[in-house]
Motif scaffolding. Structure first.
Motif, PDB file in Angstrom:
ATOM      1  N   PHE A 199       0.809  -1.221   0.000  1.00 56.20           N
ATOM      2  CA  PHE A 199       0.000   0.000   0.000  1.00 56.20           C
ATOM      3  C   PHE A 199       0.845   1.276   0.000  1.00 56.20           C
ATOM      4  N   VAL A 200       2.136   1.169   0.248  1.00 61.83           N
ATOM      5  CA  VAL A 200       2.988   2.353   0.402  1.00 61.83           C
ATOM      6  C   VAL A 200       2.849   3.352  -0.750  1.00 61.83           C
ATOM      7  N   PRO A 201       2.912   2.941  -2.030  1.00 59.74           N
ATOM      8  CA  PRO A 201       2.761   3.937  -3.105  1.00 59.74           C
ATOM      9  C   PRO A 201       1.436   4.690  -3.043  1.00 59.74           C
ATOM     10  N   LEU A 202       0.362   4.003  -2.667  1.00 63.73           N
ATOM     11  CA  LEU A 202      -0.939   4.664  -2.558  1.00 63.73           C
ATOM     12  C   LEU A 202      -0.978   5.601  -1.353  1.00 63.73           C
ATOM     13  N   ALA A 203      -0.332   5.218  -0.269  1.00 65.30           N
ATOM     14  CA  ALA A 203      -0.262   6.095   0.903  1.00 65.30           C
ATOM     15  C   ALA A 203       0.499   7.373   0.567  1.00 65.30           C
ATOM     16  N   ARG A 204       1.555   7.240  -0.205  1.00 70.36           N
ATOM     17  CA  ARG A 204       2.316   8.422  -0.617  1.00 70.36           C
ATOM     18  C   ARG A 204       1.472   9.325  -1.511  1.00 70.36           C
ATOM     19  N   LEU A 205       0.697   8.714  -2.400  1.00 73.87           N
ATOM     20  CA  LEU A 205      -0.205   9.507  -3.244  1.00 73.87           C
ATOM     21  C   LEU A 205      -1.203  10.290  -2.399  1.00 73.87           C
TER      22      LEU A 205
END
Length: 210
Positions: free
Chosen positions: A90-96
């Motif tokens: 989920f990290v890329p989505l959390a950064r978004l």
């Protein structure tokens, strides 16, 4: 009688001259105000394009930690290992999510650039929009496909998605190239305007020559 007529003419001439000077001053003020507005807009936009390149690097940094995904809603029966796997996924989505306000503000400038400088100035946003959409689509697709099944993607598809998500996995790095193209395009529009004393006229001349 003659003196009165002469005085009337002199008064009319003086009044006309005053009006002419006032109109000239108003036009000059308008040009200066318009020029200042154009310069300030271009400065704001080009600064945000530089920041966008940096923020995209942050989004795509391969150095990720499960703690970045604190906003992810966890399932009731997730094991510790499963939570860790999903958090990393989920990290890329959390950064978004963390950067959403910046990207919304950036893309809102497209319409102001179009209103002041025409369609060609607005099209400079296309490269950066393509890069952002490519990253977001890859991050969402990967998460949805692997959320319930760690083997939900073929190795080839997963590799292609991760080349868009993480920086420097592919050569050339298409998203990095698009970000640089966006900056180069915006510099061609904004730098001459910032350096010009009559921005709108200078931009029109540049676009006619291109």
């Amino acid at each position: 009688m003659v003196l009165e007529v002469l005085q009337g003419w002199l008064t009319a001439i003086a009044t006309g001259a005053g009006v002419y000077v006032a109109i000239g001053g108003l036009n000059s003020w308008r040009r200066e105000t318009t020029g200042k507005r154009d310069i300030e807009l271009c400065q704001a936009v080009i600064e945000r394009f530089y920041e966008a390149e940096h923020r995209m690097d942050v989004l795509r940094s391969p150095y990720s930690f499960a703690s970045e995904a604190a906003s992810r809603q966890k399932g009731e029966h997730e094991s510790e290992d499963e939570s860790y796997r999903l958090d990393l996924l989920f990290v890329p989505l959390a950064r978004l999510e963390a950067q959403s306000a910046f990207w919304s503000e950036l893309f809102s400038y497209k319409f102001r650039m179009r209103a002041l400088f025409g369609e060609e100035a607005a099209t400079t946003f296309k490269h950066i929009d393509d890069a952002y959409r490519s990253f977001r689509a890859a991050a969402v697709t990967r998460y949805q496909a692997l959320h319930r099944n760690p083997d939900g993607l073929s190795p080839e598809t997963q590799t292609k998605l991760e080349e868009r998500i993480w920086a420097e996995l592919a050569e050339p790095d298409e998203i990095a190239v698009k970000m640089r193209e966006a900056i180069n395009a915006m510099e061609r529009v904004c730098i001459p305007i910032v350096r010009s004393t009559r921005p709108a006229k200078r931009l029109t001349a540049l676009l006619k020559r291109s």
